[in-house]
Design a protein around this motif. Sequence first.
Motif, mmCIF file in Angstrom:
data_model
loop_
_atom_site.group_PDB
_atom_site.id
_atom_site.type_symbol
_atom_site.label_atom_id
_atom_site.label_comp_id
_atom_site.label_asym_id
_atom_site.label_seq_id
_atom_site.Cartn_x
_atom_site.Cartn_y
_atom_site.Cartn_z
ATOM 1 N N GLU A 157 -60.555 40.915 13.436
ATOM 2 C CA GLU A 157 -60.063 39.917 12.481
ATOM 3 C C GLU A 157 -58.598 39.588 12.735
ATOM 4 O OE1 GLU A 157 -61.124 40.786 8.411
ATOM 5 O OE2 GLU A 157 -63.210 41.116 8.981
ATOM 6 N N ILE A 158 -57.796 40.583 13.089
ATOM 7 C CA ILE A 158 -56.379 40.348 13.381
ATOM 8 C C ILE A 158 -56.206 39.595 14.701
ATOM 9 C CG2 ILE A 158 -54.212 41.499 14.015
ATOM 10 C CD1 ILE A 158 -55.031 43.698 11.939
ATOM 11 N N THR A 189 -64.734 37.488 12.239
ATOM 12 C CA THR A 189 -65.427 38.774 12.203
ATOM 13 C C THR A 189 -65.941 39.127 13.590
ATOM 14 O OG1 THR A 189 -67.611 37.848 11.757
ATOM 15 C CG2 THR A 189 -66.192 38.304 9.832
ATOM 16 N N ILE A 190 -66.257 40.403 13.763
ATOM 17 C CA ILE A 190 -66.788 40.864 15.051
ATOM 18 C C ILE A 190 -68.127 40.196 15.350
ATOM 19 C CG2 ILE A 190 -67.904 42.923 14.106
ATOM 20 C CD1 ILE A 190 -67.095 44.344 16.744
ATOM 21 N N GLU A 191 -68.941 40.005 14.298
ATOM 22 C CA GLU A 191 -70.239 39.351 14.505
ATOM 23 C C GLU A 191 -70.048 37.929 15.023
ATOM 24 O OE1 GLU A 191 -70.708 42.678 11.704
ATOM 25 O OE2 GLU A 191 -69.413 40.933 11.612
ATOM 26 N N ASP A 192 -69.113 37.194 14.416
ATOM 27 C CA ASP A 192 -68.830 35.828 14.876
ATOM 28 C C ASP A 192 -68.279 35.844 16.301
ATOM 29 O OD1 ASP A 192 -69.656 34.857 12.443
ATOM 30 O OD2 ASP A 192 -67.619 34.632 11.640
ATOM 31 N N LEU A 234 -68.779 38.152 18.686
ATOM 32 C CA LEU A 234 -69.831 38.482 19.651
ATOM 33 C C LEU A 234 -70.805 37.325 19.827
ATOM 34 C CD1 LEU A 234 -70.521 42.219 18.754
ATOM 35 C CD2 LEU A 234 -69.363 41.325 20.787
ATOM 36 N N ASP A 235 -71.130 36.645 18.733
ATOM 37 C CA ASP A 235 -71.994 35.462 18.841
ATOM 38 C C ASP A 235 -71.369 34.428 19.768
ATOM 39 O OD1 ASP A 235 -73.932 36.506 17.192
ATOM 40 O OD2 ASP A 235 -73.254 35.417 15.399
ATOM 41 N N SER A 236 -70.073 34.167 19.609
ATOM 42 C CA SER A 236 -69.406 33.163 20.452
ATOM 43 C C SER A 236 -69.321 33.631 21.907
ATOM 44 C CB SER A 236 -68.012 32.826 19.911
ATOM 45 O OG SER A 236 -67.162 33.942 19.976
ATOM 46 N N VAL A 237 -69.113 34.936 22.120
ATOM 47 C CA VAL A 237 -69.061 35.473 23.491
ATOM 48 C C VAL A 237 -70.415 35.290 24.170
ATOM 49 C CG1 VAL A 237 -68.904 37.618 24.829
ATOM 50 C CG2 VAL A 237 -67.172 37.094 23.125
ATOM 51 N N TYR A 238 -71.474 35.652 23.461
ATOM 52 C CA TYR A 238 -72.820 35.531 24.039
ATOM 53 C C TYR A 238 -73.201 34.072 24.266
ATOM 54 C CZ TYR A 238 -73.296 40.498 22.999
ATOM 55 O OH TYR A 238 -73.118 41.853 22.943
ATOM 56 N N LEU A 239 -72.863 33.207 23.316
ATOM 57 C CA LEU A 239 -73.153 31.781 23.471
ATOM 58 C C LEU A 239 -72.405 31.186 24.664
ATOM 59 C CD1 LEU A 239 -73.217 30.463 19.782
ATOM 60 C CD2 LEU A 239 -75.140 30.567 21.390
ATOM 61 N N ALA A 240 -71.176 31.644 24.865
ATOM 62 C CA ALA A 240 -70.363 31.131 25.970
ATOM 63 C C ALA A 240 -70.776 31.755 27.298
ATOM 64 C CB ALA A 240 -68.885 31.403 25.704
ATOM 65 N N GLY A 241 -71.592 32.805 27.237
ATOM 66 C CA GLY A 241 -72.036 33.462 28.464
ATOM 67 C C GLY A 241 -70.976 34.374 29.058
ATOM 68 N N ALA A 242 -69.988 34.740 28.269
ATOM 69 C CA ALA A 242 -68.920 35.615 28.758
ATOM 70 C C ALA A 242 -69.464 37.031 28.943
ATOM 71 C CB ALA A 242 -67.755 35.617 27.779
#
Length: 178
Positions: free
Chosen positions: A44-45, A50-53, A55-63
Amino acid sequence: MGKKDEMLTVEEPLYHDTWKLLKKYRDVVWSLELSVQQVRNKFEIEYGNTIEDFLDSVYLAGADIAGSDIEHHAQCIERSHRMLKLLDSAIDLLRNKHKNGESYYWLLYYSYLSPQQMRNVEEIIEKLRPHIRDISMRTYYRKRQECIGALSSILWGYTSKDSKEVLEQFVPGKQETT
């Protein structure tokens, strides 16, 4: 560790493993909760969500986060969480299926699982009185040993020695055919 505890843990290695696991339960739960909270706060800092958001963005971006501190920390948390789930499910099985399951559950709860550790055995026994009738210090130690033995069988499997003893009760002696 008291002399009685030392004698019990030396006798049977599986009992010893289960006893050590139970003795560390509160510490592991506390550590796991702190780790999860620290990771959440850090995300958050640093990332503003949030961590869930994240990780979702990391997975969606394919990182790929393989080998990163994030992945390592997540794996440690997951490993601790799986160990706690395994122990919790074994305790639930013991409570719901064993002939002494309900009294064993409360014995485990007040001895090892409750969020706040009891001050001494006398306090544990006092808490157990509504669940185990006529419990004395001697009965507590005997039932605790039985309980940890039963939990060991669930966690680590029923040993061949145990199986042989049970089989002997139903089919005494060797029956040879000629």
